[in-house]
Motif scaffolding. Structure first.
Motif, PDB file in Angstrom:
ATOM      1  N   LEU A 146       0.799  -1.224   0.000  1.00 52.91           N
ATOM      2  CA  LEU A 146       0.000   0.000   0.000  1.00 52.91           C
ATOM      3  C   LEU A 146       0.836   1.280   0.000  1.00 52.91           C
ATOM      4  O   LEU A 146       0.619   2.141  -0.859  1.00 52.91           O
ATOM      5  CB  LEU A 146      -0.988  -0.006   1.169  1.00 52.91           C
ATOM      6  N   PRO A 147       1.805   1.447   0.902  1.00 49.26           N
ATOM      7  CA  PRO A 147       2.589   2.689   0.851  1.00 49.26           C
ATOM      8  C   PRO A 147       3.374   2.829  -0.453  1.00 49.26           C
ATOM      9  O   PRO A 147       3.535   3.929  -0.977  1.00 49.26           O
ATOM     10  CB  PRO A 147       3.535   2.603   2.049  1.00 49.26           C
ATOM     11  N   LEU A 148       3.842   1.712  -0.998  1.00 48.61           N
ATOM     12  CA  LEU A 148       4.557   1.766  -2.275  1.00 48.61           C
ATOM     13  C   LEU A 148       3.627   2.238  -3.383  1.00 48.61           C
ATOM     14  O   LEU A 148       4.000   3.051  -4.227  1.00 48.61           O
ATOM     15  CB  LEU A 148       5.131   0.393  -2.620  1.00 48.61           C
ATOM     16  N   ARG A 149       2.403   1.729  -3.366  1.00 49.89           N
ATOM     17  CA  ARG A 149       1.416   2.137  -4.371  1.00 49.89           C
ATOM     18  C   ARG A 149       1.118   3.627  -4.250  1.00 49.89           C
ATOM     19  O   ARG A 149       1.014   4.342  -5.243  1.00 49.89           O
ATOM     20  CB  ARG A 149       0.129   1.310  -4.209  1.00 49.89           C
ATOM     21  N   LEU A 150       0.979   4.109  -3.034  1.00 47.72           N
ATOM     22  CA  LEU A 150       0.709   5.524  -2.815  1.00 47.72           C
ATOM     23  C   LEU A 150       1.866   6.408  -3.274  1.00 47.72           C
ATOM     24  O   LEU A 150       1.674   7.569  -3.610  1.00 47.72           O
ATOM     25  CB  LEU A 150       0.404   5.784  -1.338  1.00 47.72           C
ATOM     26  N   LEU A 151       3.073   5.831  -3.308  1.00 47.67           N
ATOM     27  CA  LEU A 151       4.252   6.572  -3.753  1.00 47.67           C
ATOM     28  C   LEU A 151       4.530   6.388  -5.251  1.00 47.67           C
ATOM     29  O   LEU A 151       5.570   6.818  -5.735  1.00 47.67           O
ATOM     30  CB  LEU A 151       5.478   6.152  -2.936  1.00 47.67           C
ATOM     31  N   GLY A 152       3.622   5.737  -5.943  1.00 52.94           N
ATOM     32  CA  GLY A 152       3.753   5.639  -7.391  1.00 52.94           C
ATOM     33  C   GLY A 152       4.093   4.282  -7.961  1.00 52.94           C
ATOM     34  O   GLY A 152       4.301   4.153  -9.172  1.00 52.94           O
ATOM     35  N   ALA A 153       4.175   3.259  -7.135  1.00 55.56           N
ATOM     36  CA  ALA A 153       4.466   1.921  -7.655  1.00 55.56           C
ATOM     37  C   ALA A 153       3.293   1.422  -8.513  1.00 55.56           C
ATOM     38  O   ALA A 153       2.138   1.761  -8.261  1.00 55.56           O
ATOM     39  CB  ALA A 153       4.719   0.945  -6.508  1.00 55.56           C
ATOM     40  N   ARG A 154       3.622   0.642  -9.515  1.00 52.26           N
ATOM     41  CA  ARG A 154       2.605   0.057 -10.397  1.00 52.26           C
ATOM     42  C   ARG A 154       2.102  -1.228  -9.745  1.00 52.26           C
ATOM     43  O   ARG A 154       2.880  -2.063  -9.289  1.00 52.26           O
ATOM     44  CB  ARG A 154       3.243  -0.252 -11.750  1.00 52.26           C
ATOM     45  N   CYS A 155       0.791  -1.398  -9.726  1.00 43.99           N
ATOM     46  CA  CYS A 155       0.187  -2.562  -9.098  1.00 43.99           C
ATOM     47  C   CYS A 155      -0.801  -3.192 -10.072  1.00 43.99           C
ATOM     48  O   CYS A 155      -1.738  -2.530 -10.512  1.00 43.99           O
ATOM     49  CB  CYS A 155      -0.515  -2.128  -7.813  1.00 43.99           C
TER      50      CYS A 155
ATOM     51  N   SER B   3       5.369  -3.189  -8.823  1.00 42.38           N
ATOM     52  CA  SER B   3       6.666  -2.820  -9.392  1.00 42.38           C
ATOM     53  C   SER B   3       6.961  -1.363  -9.071  1.00 42.38           C
ATOM     54  O   SER B   3       6.148  -0.484  -9.365  1.00 42.38           O
ATOM     55  CB  SER B   3       6.663  -2.993 -10.912  1.00 42.38           C
ATOM     56  N   ALA B   4       8.123  -1.123  -8.500  1.00 42.70           N
ATOM     57  CA  ALA B   4       8.529   0.248  -8.193  1.00 42.70           C
ATOM     58  C   ALA B   4       8.744   1.019  -9.487  1.00 42.70           C
ATOM     59  O   ALA B   4       9.127   0.444 -10.503  1.00 42.70           O
ATOM     60  CB  ALA B   4       9.807   0.243  -7.368  1.00 42.70           C
TER      61      ALA B   4
END
Length: 122
Positions: free
Chosen positions: A10-19, A29-30
């Motif tokens: 979740l935090p990675l997604r909020l920072l722009g990671a592709r899900c 994916s970062a």
């Protein structure tokens, strides 16, 4: 385990990671701009969630990480202590704690073919 993986993603997604969901697995994916970040892994699996350093690593390691997804399905909550125990056992025997870990050997396809076939039936 998947819930824990989703909470980590979740935090990675909020920072722009592709899900994306791919064949029943959430792949995170970062972004390419994060390549300069010092990742200690190319990809990691938690339940049905795979988090990769970037999209190219995800594509390169997809088959390997799917083996870990099946291991989570087989072992459930016991996967973490068994994985850690296997690494510790290899280290105590003077072997490589990561690459000689039973679960990594299975994911890399290093186990004898007959053993891999019998485990797929479980």
């Amino acid at each position: 385990m998947t819930l824990i993986g989703l909470l980590l993603a979740l935090p990675l997604r909020l920072l722009g990671a592709r899900c994306v969901w791919y064949c029943g697995v959430c792949e995170v994916s970062a972004p390419a701009r994060w390549r300069c970040a010092r990742w200690r892994f190319a990809a990691i699996t938690v339940g049905h969630v795979v988090i990769a350093a970037d999209a190219s690593q995800m594509a390169r390691l997809r088959v390997h990480e799917r083996v870990h997804v099946r291991q989570y399905e087989r072992w459930g909550l016991m996967f973490w202590p068994l994985y850690l125990g296997s690494s510790c056992w290899q280290w105590l025997r003077g072997r490589r704690f990561y690459r000689d870990n039973y679960f990594e050997r299975e994911a890399y396809g290093d186990l004898p073919l007959s053993r891999r076939r019998s485990q797929r039936r479980l």
